[in-house]
Design an enzyme around this catalytic site. Structure first.
Site, PDB file in Angstrom:
ATOM      1  N   ASP A   7      38.468  55.227  34.145  1.00 12.95           N
ATOM      2  CA  ASP A   7      37.829  53.913  34.255  1.00 12.95           C
ATOM      3  C   ASP A   7      36.774  53.782  33.134  1.00 12.95           C
ATOM      4  OD1 ASP A   7      36.614  51.549  35.492  1.00 12.95           O
ATOM      5  OD2 ASP A   7      35.032  52.938  36.142  1.00 12.95           O
ATOM      6  N   LEU A   8      36.374  52.563  32.809  1.00 20.30           N
ATOM      7  CA  LEU A   8      35.377  52.371  31.732  1.00 20.30           C
ATOM      8  C   LEU A   8      33.937  52.220  32.256  1.00 20.30           C
ATOM      9  CD1 LEU A   8      36.816  50.009  28.947  1.00 20.30           C
ATOM     10  CD2 LEU A   8      36.174  52.412  28.756  1.00 20.30           C
ATOM     11  N   ASP A   9      33.635  51.056  32.860  1.00 19.61           N
ATOM     12  CA  ASP A   9      32.243  50.780  33.247  1.00 19.61           C
ATOM     13  C   ASP A   9      31.773  51.709  34.362  1.00 19.61           C
ATOM     14  OD1 ASP A   9      31.245  47.976  31.959  1.00 19.61           O
ATOM     15  OD2 ASP A   9      33.421  48.042  32.176  1.00 19.61           O
ATOM     16  N   THR A  41      40.945  49.870  33.513  1.00 19.26           N
ATOM     17  CA  THR A  41      39.717  49.103  33.689  1.00 19.26           C
ATOM     18  C   THR A  41      39.951  47.678  34.188  1.00 19.26           C
ATOM     19  OG1 THR A  41      37.841  48.195  32.425  1.00 19.26           O
ATOM     20  CG2 THR A  41      39.870  48.494  31.216  1.00 19.26           C
ATOM     21  N   GLY A  42      38.888  47.062  34.659  1.00 15.61           N
ATOM     22  CA  GLY A  42      38.937  45.647  35.006  1.00 15.61           C
ATOM     23  C   GLY A  42      38.770  44.768  33.771  1.00 15.61           C
ATOM     24  N   LYS A 212      45.307  49.054  39.602  1.00 11.81           N
ATOM     25  CA  LYS A 212      45.235  50.171  38.660  1.00 11.81           C
ATOM     26  C   LYS A 212      46.261  51.247  39.048  1.00 11.81           C
ATOM     27  CE  LYS A 212      40.360  49.986  37.195  1.00 11.81           C
ATOM     28  NZ  LYS A 212      39.170  50.829  36.937  1.00 11.81           N
ATOM     29  N   ASP A 235      34.491  55.149  39.519  1.00 11.08           N
ATOM     30  CA  ASP A 235      33.233  55.039  40.261  1.00 11.08           C
ATOM     31  C   ASP A 235      33.222  53.923  41.306  1.00 11.08           C
ATOM     32  OD1 ASP A 235      33.171  52.926  38.350  1.00 11.08           O
ATOM     33  OD2 ASP A 235      31.018  52.770  38.649  1.00 11.08           O
ATOM     34  N   SER A 236      34.313  53.127  41.375  1.00 15.08           N
ATOM     35  CA  SER A 236      34.214  51.927  42.221  1.00 15.08           C
ATOM     36  C   SER A 236      35.437  51.690  43.089  1.00 15.08           C
ATOM     37  CB  SER A 236      34.003  50.686  41.358  1.00 15.08           C
ATOM     38  OG  SER A 236      32.767  50.744  40.727  1.00 15.08           O
ATOM     39  N   ASN A 238      37.610  49.389  42.869  1.00 14.01           N
ATOM     40  CA  ASN A 238      38.865  49.071  42.161  1.00 14.01           C
ATOM     41  C   ASN A 238      39.549  50.309  41.582  1.00 14.01           C
ATOM     42  OD1 ASN A 238      36.949  49.378  40.110  1.00 14.01           O
ATOM     43  ND2 ASN A 238      37.877  47.829  38.787  1.00 14.01           N
TER      44      ASN A 238
HETATM   45 CA    CA Z   1      33.870  51.123  37.070  1.00 10.58          CA
END
Ligand code: CA
Length: 290
Positions: A7-9, A41-42, A212, A235-236, A238
């Protein structure tokens, strides 16, 4: 062949929204050893592409929460869109209730010209309503929201619907938890839709077939690989769909407890190069299993 989905953020990006040298090195070394690295990622692909270019890495990219898959050379190999009438009814609903929203296509992120102002007005309202709310934190979160590449600002949602492009994702934001839940409840019961969150203050709406996890599965199938021994780091909320598909799931140190609870391992935080640490541990376990 095995996969490393990242994941990115809040995961690969530090708090300056950059990929650290240590994380870049870890990714490159994994690629050299034959692992397929997938950014998942989103964010929209063109935004991710800018970030990867700056870092000098070329991974596969699962974008807009699984609605798109791009190969390492930038070719789009999968795109799952929302039907236009569906987009229209969602935007109308959000617009009538004054939500801040963004619409993702493969060309741009559409938002209303008045959107940013609307967003900061909401923060000001919360400031007067809830004394314990940390306004500085919210303002920082709001700024992060706008740190994306590819915005096109328009007057009204009708301008968005007039675009010839296909729609991949709709993101709606509110720092008012009750208001955000209302939107989530409104759309999660719609059969054709998938609703997830990448942050406390947003919901992200895609076609039900775009997650994802499903995108990662599709990519593995396309490359004749399996996810049995693959790693996913996030981390989330999604990220849960991809955690469910892989054998080695890793929560970031900065993730909430409910995310850590569904993973076999927790790594360091995103500002401590948690991705590089997770990759090195994964490599060790891979080598040990040989
Ligand atoms: Ca994230």
């Amino acid at each position: 062949m095995s996969f490393i989905a990242i994941d990115l953020d809040g995961t690969l990006l530090n708090d300056q929204n950059e990929i650290s040298e240590e994380n870049i090195k870890a990714i490159q070394s994994a690629q050299e050893k034959g692992f397929e690295v997938v950014i998942s990622t989103g964010r929209a692909y063109f935004d991710v592409q800018m970030i990867c270019e700056k870092a000098g890495i070329s991974p596969f990219v699962i974008g807009t929460n699984g609605a798109t898959i791009h190969a390492k050379n930038g070719e789009c190999i999968s795109s799952i869109t929302l039907a236009k009438d569906c987009v229209e009814s969602i935007l109308q609903w959000l617009d009538e209730r004054n939500y801040y929203y963004e619409v993702f296509t493969d060309q741009a992120i559409y938002a209303l010209k008045k959107g940013k102002q609307q967003f900061s007005n909401e923060i000001q309202c919360l400031k007067s309503a809830e004394l314990d709310t940390d306004i500085a934190d919210l303002a920082k979160e709001a700024e992060r929201q706008f740190d994306q590449f590819g915005y096109v600002l328009v007057e009204s949602y009708h301008d968005i619907l007039e675009q010839a492009e296909e729609f991949n994702n709709i993101l709606a934001c509110s720092f008012d938890k009750v208001k955000l839940e209302e939107a989530r409840n409104q759309f999660k019961i719609v059969d054709e839709l998938m609703v997830v969150s990448s942050a406390d203050h947003n919901i992200e709406i895609t076609n039900k077939r775009a997650t994802k996890g499903m995108a990662l599965e599709k990519l593995a199938f396309m490359l004749n690989g399996t996810l049995e021994r693959a790693m996913a780091i996030g981390d989330s909320n999604n990220d849960i769909s991809m955690f469910e598909k892989v054998g080695y799931n890793v929560a970031m140190g900065n993730a909430k407890d409910e995310i850590k609870a569904v993973c076999i391992m927790t790594t360091l935080t995103n500002v401590e190069n948690g991705v590089a640490y997770a990759i090195s541990r994964y490599m060790e376990s891979f080598a040990a299993a040989k």
